[in-house]
Scaffold this active site. Structure first.
Site, PDB file in Angstrom:
ATOM      1  N   THR A  63      49.063  67.797  -0.790  1.00  0.00           N
ATOM      2  CA  THR A  63      50.538  67.820  -0.894  1.00  0.00           C
ATOM      3  C   THR A  63      51.164  66.903   0.155  1.00  0.00           C
ATOM      4  OG1 THR A  63      50.413  70.123  -1.618  1.00  0.00           O
ATOM      5  CG2 THR A  63      52.557  69.363  -0.833  1.00  0.00           C
ATOM      6  N   PHE A 103      62.003  75.074   2.006  1.00  0.00           N
ATOM      7  CA  PHE A 103      62.257  73.747   1.437  1.00  0.00           C
ATOM      8  C   PHE A 103      62.827  73.799   0.018  1.00  0.00           C
ATOM      9  CE2 PHE A 103      57.666  74.697   0.860  1.00  0.00           C
ATOM     10  CZ  PHE A 103      57.564  74.641  -0.518  1.00  0.00           C
ATOM     11  N   ASN A 139      56.455  63.350  -2.764  1.00  0.00           N
ATOM     12  CA  ASN A 139      55.008  63.115  -2.784  1.00  0.00           C
ATOM     13  C   ASN A 139      54.502  62.619  -4.145  1.00  0.00           C
ATOM     14  OD1 ASN A 139      55.235  65.507  -4.139  1.00  0.00           O
ATOM     15  ND2 ASN A 139      53.842  66.669  -2.845  1.00  0.00           N
ATOM     16  N   HIS A 195      53.341  65.828  -9.284  1.00  0.00           N
ATOM     17  CA  HIS A 195      53.074  67.272  -9.273  1.00  0.00           C
ATOM     18  C   HIS A 195      51.935  67.533 -10.246  1.00  0.00           C
ATOM     19  CE1 HIS A 195      53.682  71.604  -9.680  1.00  0.00           C
ATOM     20  NE2 HIS A 195      53.567  71.412 -10.979  1.00  0.00           N
ATOM     21  N   LYS A 208      57.367  62.153  -9.975  1.00  0.00           N
ATOM     22  CA  LYS A 208      58.622  62.580  -9.346  1.00  0.00           C
ATOM     23  C   LYS A 208      59.621  61.427  -9.198  1.00  0.00           C
ATOM     24  CE  LYS A 208      56.394  66.460  -7.062  1.00  0.00           C
ATOM     25  NZ  LYS A 208      56.277  67.262  -5.839  1.00  0.00           N
ATOM     26  N   ARG A 247      48.576  60.316  -4.257  1.00  0.00           N
ATOM     27  CA  ARG A 247      49.546  60.549  -3.179  1.00  0.00           C
ATOM     28  C   ARG A 247      49.289  59.639  -1.981  1.00  0.00           C
ATOM     29  NH1 ARG A 247      49.793  67.052  -4.092  1.00  0.00           N
ATOM     30  NH2 ARG A 247      51.710  67.117  -5.342  1.00  0.00           N
TER      31      ARG A 247
END
Ligand code: CMP
EC number: 2.7.4.6
Length: 132
Positions: free
Chosen positions: A85, A51, A106, A109, A3, A96
């Site tokens: 998560t 979210f 985080n 994915h 990410k 993570r």
């Protein structure tokens, strides 16, 4: 997918190393970015969640790295490797735990089923790129 915050912080190399050391083979890899609209499409299943708008903004805030990985039992093993998560609940040794900043930012994915792995792979890569 790695990410935006993890790519921007220069952690993509370290994350790919953890992935390879855990026995995954990288079969396709791309540094790219998502518009808010494309991010919304990728996370369409979450469109009713509170979210969703923040997630679209965050996922389009910088470059991401998309990868297709191969391994026996890849989906379950990758979910174990990345951890929960919410990084506050992620176990020691997970990606993570090491790199995530928040439940949103985080770091990575992972697909949640073989079927979604196919769909998400095709979202970023052509058949030729995945099976070269
Ligand atoms: P990911 O596993 O990619 O799936 C959905 C993403 O939404 C999640 O990681 C987070 O980046 C983001 N997100 C933000 N808030 C939440 C939340 N409360 N619960 C789950 N996911 C969230």
């Amino acid at each position: 997918m790695i990410k935006p915050d993890a790519v921007a912080d220069g952690n993509s190399g370290a994350i790919l190393k953890m992935i390879e050391e855990a026995g995954f083979r990288i079969v396709a890899l791309k540094l790219t970015s998502l518009s808010e609209e494309r991010a919304g499409q990728f996370y369409e299943v979450h469109k009713e969640r509170p979210f969703y708008n923040d997630l679209k903004r965050y996922m389009s805030s910088g470059r991401i790295m998309a990868a297709v990985l191969e391994k026996e039992n890849a989906v379950a093993d990758f979910r174990k490797l990345i951890g929960a998560t919410n990084p506050a609940q992620a176990e020691e040794g997970t990606i993570r735990k090491k790199f995530a900043k928040s439940i949103e930012a985080n770091a990575v994915h992972g697909s949640d089923s073989d079927e979604n792995a196919q769909l998400e792979g095709s979202f970023f890569f052509s058949g030729l790129e995945m099976y070269a």
